[in-house]
Design a protein around this motif. Structure first.
Motif, PDB file in Angstrom:
ATOM      1  N   VAL A   1       0.977   3.865  -9.894  1.00 31.51           N
ATOM      2  CA  VAL A   1       0.303   2.683  -9.376  1.00 31.51           C
ATOM      3  C   VAL A   1       1.267   1.505  -9.481  1.00 31.51           C
ATOM      4  N   ASP A   2       1.294   0.681  -8.463  1.00 27.85           N
ATOM      5  CA  ASP A   2       2.195  -0.466  -8.407  1.00 27.85           C
ATOM      6  C   ASP A   2       2.111  -1.308  -9.683  1.00 27.85           C
ATOM      7  N   SER A   3       3.254  -1.622 -10.262  1.00 29.32           N
ATOM      8  CA  SER A   3       3.290  -2.339 -11.540  1.00 29.32           C
ATOM      9  C   SER A   3       2.714  -3.750 -11.422  1.00 29.32           C
ATOM     10  N   THR A   4       2.956  -4.415 -10.291  1.00 31.39           N
ATOM     11  CA  THR A   4       2.380  -5.747 -10.082  1.00 31.39           C
ATOM     12  C   THR A   4       0.857  -5.670 -10.038  1.00 31.39           C
ATOM     13  N   ALA A   5       0.334  -4.649  -9.355  1.00 30.55           N
ATOM     14  CA  ALA A   5      -1.113  -4.474  -9.267  1.00 30.55           C
ATOM     15  C   ALA A   5      -1.711  -4.173 -10.635  1.00 30.55           C
ATOM     16  N   LEU A   6      -1.012  -3.393 -11.454  1.00 32.18           N
ATOM     17  CA  LEU A   6      -1.516  -3.082 -12.796  1.00 32.18           C
ATOM     18  C   LEU A   6      -1.591  -4.341 -13.655  1.00 32.18           C
ATOM     19  N   ARG A   7      -0.580  -5.195 -13.563  1.00 35.62           N
ATOM     20  CA  ARG A   7      -0.614  -6.445 -14.339  1.00 35.62           C
ATOM     21  C   ARG A   7      -1.759  -7.333 -13.869  1.00 35.62           C
TER      22      ARG A   7
ATOM     23  N   ALA B   1       8.178  -1.119  -1.882  1.00 36.11           N
ATOM     24  CA  ALA B   1       8.280  -2.240  -0.953  1.00 36.11           C
ATOM     25  C   ALA B   1       8.186  -1.705   0.470  1.00 36.11           C
ATOM     26  N   THR B   2       7.234  -2.200   1.244  1.00 35.89           N
ATOM     27  CA  THR B   2       7.020  -1.663   2.593  1.00 35.89           C
ATOM     28  C   THR B   2       7.754  -2.439   3.673  1.00 35.89           C
ATOM     29  N   GLY B   3       8.062  -3.705   3.406  1.00 32.21           N
ATOM     30  CA  GLY B   3       8.731  -4.515   4.420  1.00 32.21           C
ATOM     31  C   GLY B   3       7.804  -5.061   5.485  1.00 32.21           C
ATOM     32  N   ALA B   4       6.501  -4.890   5.325  1.00 32.78           N
ATOM     33  CA  ALA B   4       5.546  -5.412   6.304  1.00 32.78           C
ATOM     34  C   ALA B   4       5.525  -6.935   6.265  1.00 32.78           C
ATOM     35  N   THR B   5       5.247  -7.554   7.400  1.00 38.17           N
ATOM     36  CA  THR B   5       5.228  -9.020   7.477  1.00 38.17           C
ATOM     37  C   THR B   5       3.936  -9.567   8.080  1.00 38.17           C
ATOM     38  N   GLY B   6       2.995  -8.697   8.430  1.00 36.36           N
ATOM     39  CA  GLY B   6       1.772  -9.149   9.079  1.00 36.36           C
ATOM     40  C   GLY B   6       0.856  -9.926   8.156  1.00 36.36           C
TER      41      GLY B   6
ATOM     42  N   LEU C   1      -3.727  -1.160   3.858  1.00 35.83           N
ATOM     43  CA  LEU C   1      -3.028  -1.586   5.071  1.00 35.83           C
ATOM     44  C   LEU C   1      -1.640  -2.156   4.772  1.00 35.83           C
ATOM     45  N   SER C   2      -1.067  -1.770   3.629  1.00 31.62           N
ATOM     46  CA  SER C   2       0.205  -2.347   3.180  1.00 31.62           C
ATOM     47  C   SER C   2       1.374  -2.052   4.116  1.00 31.62           C
ATOM     48  N   GLN C   3       1.280  -1.035   4.942  1.00 32.58           N
ATOM     49  CA  GLN C   3       2.360  -0.742   5.877  1.00 32.58           C
ATOM     50  C   GLN C   3       2.432  -1.753   7.019  1.00 32.58           C
ATOM     51  N   HIS C   4       1.374  -2.557   7.157  1.00 30.83           N
ATOM     52  CA  HIS C   4       1.301  -3.488   8.279  1.00 30.83           C
ATOM     53  C   HIS C   4       1.138  -4.943   7.850  1.00 30.83           C
TER      54      HIS C   4
ATOM     55  N   SER D   1      -3.578  -8.384  -5.917  1.00 26.10           N
ATOM     56  CA  SER D   1      -2.334  -8.277  -5.150  1.00 26.10           C
ATOM     57  C   SER D   1      -1.398  -7.234  -5.750  1.00 26.10           C
ATOM     58  N   SER D   2      -0.560  -6.669  -4.898  1.00 25.70           N
ATOM     59  CA  SER D   2       0.485  -5.732  -5.330  1.00 25.70           C
ATOM     60  C   SER D   2       1.848  -6.327  -4.992  1.00 25.70           C
ATOM     61  N   SER D   3       2.903  -5.575  -5.212  1.00 23.04           N
ATOM     62  CA  SER D   3       4.231  -6.067  -4.851  1.00 23.04           C
ATOM     63  C   SER D   3       4.415  -6.099  -3.340  1.00 23.04           C
ATOM     64  N   SER D   4       3.481  -5.468  -2.596  1.00 25.26           N
ATOM     65  CA  SER D   4       3.591  -5.424  -1.132  1.00 25.26           C
ATOM     66  C   SER D   4       2.565  -6.309  -0.432  1.00 25.26           C
TER      67      SER D   4
END
Length: 378
Positions: free
Chosen positions: A67-73, A103-108, A202-205, A234-237
């Protein structure tokens, strides 16, 4: 020692995600979320709803994937919020998961869009930033109510097209198969975590997801979606934003009353009496229609006239009383006079005070009658 609630993410197609959730008693629940966009198959989307459920039931939570570390915090901070709000109903629990980061790189930039006052306001005011609108079937519309869902989705598609935004369509059983079965309180406990589930999926988008506010700053109270709580999912993405605290609902209605798309597609009703899109008789419909009248706006999705007899008989919660009184005052301030409507609303408010007491008396009377009948049969 009580076993934790375990979460296993199933392997599914690109545009759907599923999880098998096993409670400490061994009951297995399967939850599925699907979309017309590809979804995140990690454990991340399942963290907010499972943590909220675990705290409410007093169950630790174990994920079998990272699980994403940012989301866990953030989830740890969310626990503090819940414990502060509900110290008697919620318990601190442990979360067992391997920390990860993707990191997904999504910008939407997405905005949840039900077609209601709050979502139309956010979609209009943040239009320059928003790249996608997000419609969900399975939250306010029952997962099995295909007829209403089809009508609401058609309105959302037309609205999105007129607003110049692509519509992400999501269907999920996170409420029907999971929250309602435990059960969890949708409004006070769970709906914000369910929104976060969809946003993280929806983190890919999307890199930012806007959650339209339920209340203005002066009306804030513990609620499933809240400015102190939403960003913590929130997550890192994906970053969640709680939008608009300075404007109350009547102010939002005035703003969207100027927008033709909103006035042709507004959907606020959750009771949907007699299968109506907006029934026009429940407390939410009535207060919205009063607000529209005060704003001098005409909305085509409501009846042309209100049935004052039905208004006088409508069921309302305690929080509805304040909303309706404020709406009537706004209508009078705007110079709009409707004596019959005002009388009907005031009748409904008075009824809402004594109806619970009457139901209690009836219930007590029924119980006493049963006791007397049993004693006479001896």
């Amino acid at each position: 020692m009580i076993s934790p609630m375990t979460v296993h993410v199933d392997d599914t197609g690109a545009d759907s995600i599923a999880a098998r959730i096993t409670t400490p008693s061994g009951v297995e629940v399967r939850v599925r979320t699907e979309s017309n966009y590809s979804l995140d198959h990690s454990s991340n989307p399942w963290l907010p709803p499972l943590l909220t459920a675990g705290m409410r039931k007093g169950w630790d939570v174990a994920f079998d994937g990272p699980v994403d570390s940012t989301a866990l915090r953030g989830a740890s901070e969310a626990q503090k919020i819940f414990l502060d709000w509900y110290p008697k109903r919620f318990r601190e629990v442990s979360m067992s998961a391997e920390p990860g980061r993707v990191a997904t790189g999504a910008t939407g930039v997405g905005c949840f869009f039900s077609g209601g006052v709050d979502s139309f306001y956010s979609a209009i005011m943040e239009s320059d930033r928003i790249t996608h609108l997000v419609f969900v079937h399975g939250f306010d519309i029952g997962i099995d109510d295909e007829s209403l869902a089809a009508r609401a989705l058609a309105g959302a598609r037309e609205s999105a097209a007129e607003l110049g935004k692509p519509l992400i369509e999501v269907k999920t059983t996170i409420r029907s198969a999971f929250a309602d079965r435990l059960p969890l309180d949708w409004g006070y406990d769970f709906h914000g975590a369910a929104l976060a589930h969809v946003g993280l999926a929806l983190s890919q988008h999307l890199s930012t997801v806007i959650i339209p506010s339920s209340n203005c700053r002066e009306e804030l109270a513990p609620w499933g979606s809240h400015p102190d709580l939403d960003p913590l999912w929130s997550s890192s993405s994906v970053a969640f934003e709680h939008h608009e605290l300075d404007l109350h609902r009547l102010g939002k209605i005035r703003r969207i009353g100027e927008n033709r798309t909103a006035m042709n597609h507004l959907r606020v009703c959750w009771e949907n009496l007699d299968g109506e899109f907006n029934c026009g008789r429940c407390a939410k419909c009535v207060r919205t229609q009063i607000g529209l009248a005060a704003a001098g706006a005409r909305c085509t999705t409501f009846p042309e006239t209100m049935d004052v007899r039905a208004v006088a008989r409508m069921h309302m919660r305690s929080r509805d009383r304040g909303y309706l009184r404020t709406s009537l005052a706004a209508m009078q301030d705007a110079g709009v006079t409707d004596t019959e409507l005002q009388r009907a609303v005031n009748t409904a408010i008075r009824r809402s005070h004594w109806t619970p007491a009457l139901l209690y008396v009836r219930s007590a009377g029924s119980y006493i009658g049963q006791v007397i009948r049993r004693s006479l049969r001896r």
